[in-house]
Write a protein that holds these residues in place. Structure first.
Motif, short mmCIF file in Angstrom:
data_model
loop_
_atom_site.label_atom_id
_atom_site.label_comp_id
_atom_site.label_asym_id
_atom_site.label_seq_id
_atom_site.Cartn_x
_atom_site.Cartn_y
_atom_site.Cartn_z
N LYS A 4 1.11 -1.11 0.01
CA LYS A 4 -0.28 -0.15 0.19
C LYS A 4 0.52 1.32 0.17
N ILE A 5 2.16 0.91 -0.79
CA ILE A 5 3.38 2.54 -0.67
C ILE A 5 2.80 3.09 -2.14
N HIS A 6 2.53 2.44 -3.12
CA HIS A 6 1.76 3.27 -4.40
C HIS A 6 0.73 3.42 -4.56
N PRO A 7 0.82 4.51 -5.28
CA PRO A 7 -0.48 5.40 -5.79
C PRO A 7 -1.11 4.62 -7.19
N LYS A 8 -2.39 4.91 -6.96
CA LYS A 8 -3.53 4.17 -7.37
C LYS A 8 -3.60 4.59 -9.00
N TYR A 9 -3.45 2.97 -9.61
CA TYR A 9 -3.17 3.42 -11.10
C TYR A 9 -4.38 3.21 -11.72
N ASN A 10 -5.20 4.78 -12.63
CA ASN A 10 -6.17 4.44 -13.63
C ASN A 10 -6.23 4.40 -14.65
N THR A 11 -6.84 3.43 -15.32
CA THR A 11 -6.73 2.89 -16.50
C THR A 11 -7.41 3.57 -17.42
N ALA A 12 -7.97 4.54 -17.05
CA ALA A 12 -8.76 5.14 -18.15
C ALA A 12 -8.75 6.79 -17.24
N THR A 13 -7.63 7.65 -18.02
CA THR A 13 -6.93 9.05 -17.79
C THR A 13 -7.72 9.34 -18.82
N ASN A 14 -8.01 10.84 -19.43
CA ASN A 14 -8.90 11.40 -19.85
C ASN A 14 -6.88 12.18 -19.87
N VAL A 15 -6.45 12.43 -21.34
CA VAL A 15 -4.94 13.21 -22.06
C VAL A 15 -6.65 14.60 -22.62
N SER A 16 -6.13 15.79 -22.33
CA SER A 16 -6.86 16.69 -23.24
C SER A 16 -5.54 17.75 -23.90
N CYS A 17 -5.47 17.96 -24.52
CA CYS A 17 -4.67 18.24 -26.15
C CYS A 17 -5.16 20.13 -26.13
N ALA A 18 -3.99 20.92 -26.62
CA ALA A 18 -4.76 22.52 -26.18
C ALA A 18 -5.76 22.34 -27.62
N CYS A 19 -5.28 21.71 -28.94
CA CYS A 19 -5.97 21.84 -29.53
C CYS A 19 -6.73 21.59 -30.04
N LYS A 33 -3.52 17.20 -19.02
CA LYS A 33 -3.26 18.57 -19.97
C LYS A 33 -2.51 18.46 -20.42
N VAL A 34 -2.17 18.56 -22.21
CA VAL A 34 -1.21 19.58 -22.42
C VAL A 34 -1.31 20.11 -23.26
N GLU A 35 0.13 20.53 -23.72
CA GLU A 35 0.05 21.33 -24.91
C GLU A 35 0.02 21.56 -26.14
N LEU A 36 0.80 19.73 -26.98
CA LEU A 36 0.95 19.31 -27.85
C LEU A 36 0.96 18.51 -28.09
N CYS A 37 -0.36 16.88 -28.85
CA CYS A 37 0.63 15.91 -28.94
C CYS A 37 0.22 15.44 -30.39
N ALA A 38 0.44 14.39 -31.48
CA ALA A 38 0.48 13.69 -32.17
C ALA A 38 -0.39 14.33 -33.15
N GLN A 39 -2.17 14.97 -32.54
CA GLN A 39 -2.27 15.76 -33.94
C GLN A 39 -2.13 17.05 -34.64
N CYS A 40 -1.31 17.46 -33.06
CA CYS A 40 -0.78 18.67 -33.16
C CYS A 40 0.33 19.44 -33.57
N HIS A 41 1.03 18.07 -33.70
CA HIS A 41 2.77 18.53 -33.18
C HIS A 41 3.23 18.53 -34.82
N PRO A 42 4.14 19.31 -34.86
CA PRO A 42 4.40 19.49 -36.44
C PRO A 42 5.59 18.35 -37.11
N PHE A 43 5.88 17.48 -36.55
CA PHE A 43 7.07 16.95 -36.64
C PHE A 43 5.64 15.07 -37.61
#
Length: 68
Positions: A4-19, A33-43
């Motif tokens: 019981k020293i490890h944090p709870k692991y969520n299998t369904a965490t929502n990630v929202s991008c600025a785009c 919350k992230v600023e860049l993702c695979a949908q908006c990253h120039p690479f």
């Protein structure tokens, strides 16, 4: 090992991008919350654009000129 020293692991965490893109990952946080993702990253998109943070690109161009 200690129990019981490890944090709870969520299998369904929502990630929202600025785009506006959202996707689900596994994490110890409830939401991410992230600023860049695979949908908006120039690479990944193939677009050539500069991601400007606090006017740094303009400051660089003023100092060294626009040589593009």
């Amino acid at each position: 090992m200690k129990e019981k020293i490890h944090p709870k692991y969520n299998t369904a965490t929502n990630v929202s991008c600025a785009c506006g893109n959202t996707f689900t990952v596994g994490s110890t946080k409830d939401s991410i919350k992230v600023e860049l993702c695979a949908q908006c990253h120039p690479f990944y998109t193939g677009e050539k654009r500069m991601v400007d943070t606090a006017g740094r690109v303009e400051k660089f161009r003023q100092r060294y000129g626009n040589k593009t």
